[in-house]
Design a protein around this motif. Structure first.
Motif, PDB file in Angstrom:
ATOM      1  N   LEU A 121     105.392  37.133   1.805  1.00 37.43           N
ATOM      2  CA  LEU A 121     106.110  36.152   1.016  1.00 37.43           C
ATOM      3  C   LEU A 121     105.580  35.709  -0.222  1.00 37.43           C
ATOM      4  CD1 LEU A 121     106.986  33.688   4.365  1.00 37.43           C
ATOM      5  CD2 LEU A 121     108.786  35.238   3.080  1.00 37.43           C
ATOM      6  N   SER A 149     109.997  36.105  13.119  1.00 39.09           N
ATOM      7  CA  SER A 149     110.597  36.757  11.966  1.00 39.09           C
ATOM      8  C   SER A 149     109.456  36.715  10.748  1.00 39.09           C
ATOM      9  CB  SER A 149     112.057  36.212  11.723  1.00 39.09           C
ATOM     10  OG  SER A 149     111.636  34.880  10.984  1.00 39.09           O
ATOM     11  N   TYR A 156     109.610  34.815   8.492  1.00 35.45           N
ATOM     12  CA  TYR A 156     109.626  33.580   7.805  1.00 35.45           C
ATOM     13  C   TYR A 156     109.086  32.279   8.940  1.00 35.45           C
ATOM     14  CZ  TYR A 156     112.735  36.201   4.878  1.00 35.45           C
ATOM     15  OH  TYR A 156     113.213  37.010   4.098  1.00 35.45           O
ATOM     16  N   LEU A 157     108.706  32.625  10.165  1.00 33.73           N
ATOM     17  CA  LEU A 157     108.418  31.842  11.068  1.00 33.73           C
ATOM     18  C   LEU A 157     106.907  31.578  11.019  1.00 33.73           C
ATOM     19  CD1 LEU A 157     110.949  32.475  14.129  1.00 33.73           C
ATOM     20  CD2 LEU A 157     110.990  30.797  11.912  1.00 33.73           C
ATOM     21  N   ASP A 187     110.163  27.097   9.321  1.00 31.38           N
ATOM     22  CA  ASP A 187     110.929  28.214   8.838  1.00 31.38           C
ATOM     23  C   ASP A 187     111.074  28.239   7.515  1.00 31.38           C
ATOM     24  OD1 ASP A 187     112.959  30.088   8.381  1.00 31.38           O
ATOM     25  OD2 ASP A 187     114.528  29.150  10.083  1.00 31.38           O
ATOM     26  N   TYR A 188     110.631  29.548   6.782  1.00 30.38           N
ATOM     27  CA  TYR A 188     110.221  29.632   5.418  1.00 30.38           C
ATOM     28  C   TYR A 188     111.551  30.405   4.757  1.00 30.38           C
ATOM     29  CZ  TYR A 188     105.946  27.346   5.222  1.00 30.38           C
ATOM     30  OH  TYR A 188     104.768  26.361   5.328  1.00 30.38           O
ATOM     31  N   GLU A 189     112.573  30.660   5.182  1.00 30.25           N
ATOM     32  CA  GLU A 189     113.573  31.348   4.975  1.00 30.25           C
ATOM     33  C   GLU A 189     114.289  30.947   3.720  1.00 30.25           C
ATOM     34  OE1 GLU A 189     117.112  34.433   6.760  1.00 30.25           O
ATOM     35  OE2 GLU A 189     116.397  33.044   8.025  1.00 30.25           O
ATOM     36  N   VAL A 190     114.463  29.760   3.561  1.00 31.95           N
ATOM     37  CA  VAL A 190     115.047  29.228   2.452  1.00 31.95           C
ATOM     38  C   VAL A 190     114.143  28.719   1.708  1.00 31.95           C
ATOM     39  CG1 VAL A 190     116.819  27.547   1.748  1.00 31.95           C
ATOM     40  CG2 VAL A 190     117.021  28.359   3.828  1.00 31.95           C
ATOM     41  N   GLU A 191     114.220  28.682   0.255  1.00 30.94           N
ATOM     42  CA  GLU A 191     113.197  28.474  -0.648  1.00 30.94           C
ATOM     43  C   GLU A 191     113.259  26.844  -0.750  1.00 30.94           C
ATOM     44  OE1 GLU A 191     112.604  29.201  -5.253  1.00 30.94           O
ATOM     45  OE2 GLU A 191     113.514  30.975  -4.111  1.00 30.94           O
ATOM     46  N   PRO A 233     109.841  24.056   3.944  1.00 33.12           N
ATOM     47  CA  PRO A 233     110.357  24.739   5.229  1.00 33.12           C
ATOM     48  C   PRO A 233     110.949  23.902   6.173  1.00 33.12           C
ATOM     49  CG  PRO A 233     108.099  24.462   5.187  1.00 33.12           C
ATOM     50  CD  PRO A 233     108.338  24.150   4.147  1.00 33.12           C
ATOM     51  N   TRP A 257     111.132  27.732  18.444  1.00 26.79           N
ATOM     52  CA  TRP A 257     111.100  29.348  18.883  1.00 26.79           C
ATOM     53  C   TRP A 257     111.077  29.389  20.430  1.00 26.79           C
ATOM     54  CZ3 TRP A 257     107.308  32.277  21.230  1.00 26.79           C
ATOM     55  CH2 TRP A 257     107.371  33.479  21.104  1.00 26.79           C
TER      56      TRP A 257
END
Length: 160
Positions: free
Chosen positions: A30, A100, A102-103, A118-122, A125, A130
């Motif tokens: 990332l 994932s 992102y976690l 959760d870092y999936e979205v810019e 987080p 989970w």
């Protein structure tokens, strides 16, 4: 609201090197990864404790307790083996195949599930729950909890 902790439950020896190690590792997948500043401030002051205001609510309305926040302590300096096993780097390495990309776990529940960033979205987080029983290799099962760490902390209560 701030998180209140049970006496004598904080992990000793916060290690910036442990936190930097995790940041370097996650940055490989990332680019630009950075810990949430509110979380950094929190963990530097309250490393790995068991909270008194431990109950949070998931996005689907379930109210659950936190057992303990993960620590960023140097495991070589820790004498308590149970705290060594709750080091954030150790936990991440044990379950990374079911997370994932992102976690990032930061707290454990009594049933073995984890609260994760959760870092999936810019941007900052979000916080998700989970599930260890429902997650499989490369297929994590998560439930929304909060939009960021500050919102998560504000929602913690000391009663079920």
């Amino acid at each position: 609201m701030t998180i209140q902790y049970k006496p004598n439950t904080l992990a000793p020896h916060f290690s910036q090197a442990e936190m930097d190690s995790m940041e370097r590792m996650l940055s490989l997948d990332l680019p630009g990864f950075a810990f949430d500043p509110a979380y950094i401030e929190h963990v530097e002051n309250f490393n790995g404790g068991s909270p008194l205001n431990k109950y949070f609510q998931t996005g689907n309305g379930r109210k659950l307790p936190i057992d303990r926040f993960l620590n960023y302590s140097d495991t070589k300096l820790m004498t308590d083996r149970s705290l060594q096993g709750l080091n954030a780097n150790v936990v991440w390495s044990m379950i990374e195949d079911r997370l994932s990309l992102y976690l990032l776990p930061f707290a454990i529940l009594p049933d073995g599930d984890f609260l994760c960033f959760d870092y999936e979205v810019e941007g900052r987080p979000s916080i998700v729950l989970w599930s260890h029983e429902l997650s499989e290799e490369d297929e994590p099962h998560t439930t929304e909890v909060a939009s960021n760490f500050d919102e998560f902390v504000k929602g913690l209560t000391d009663s079920f």
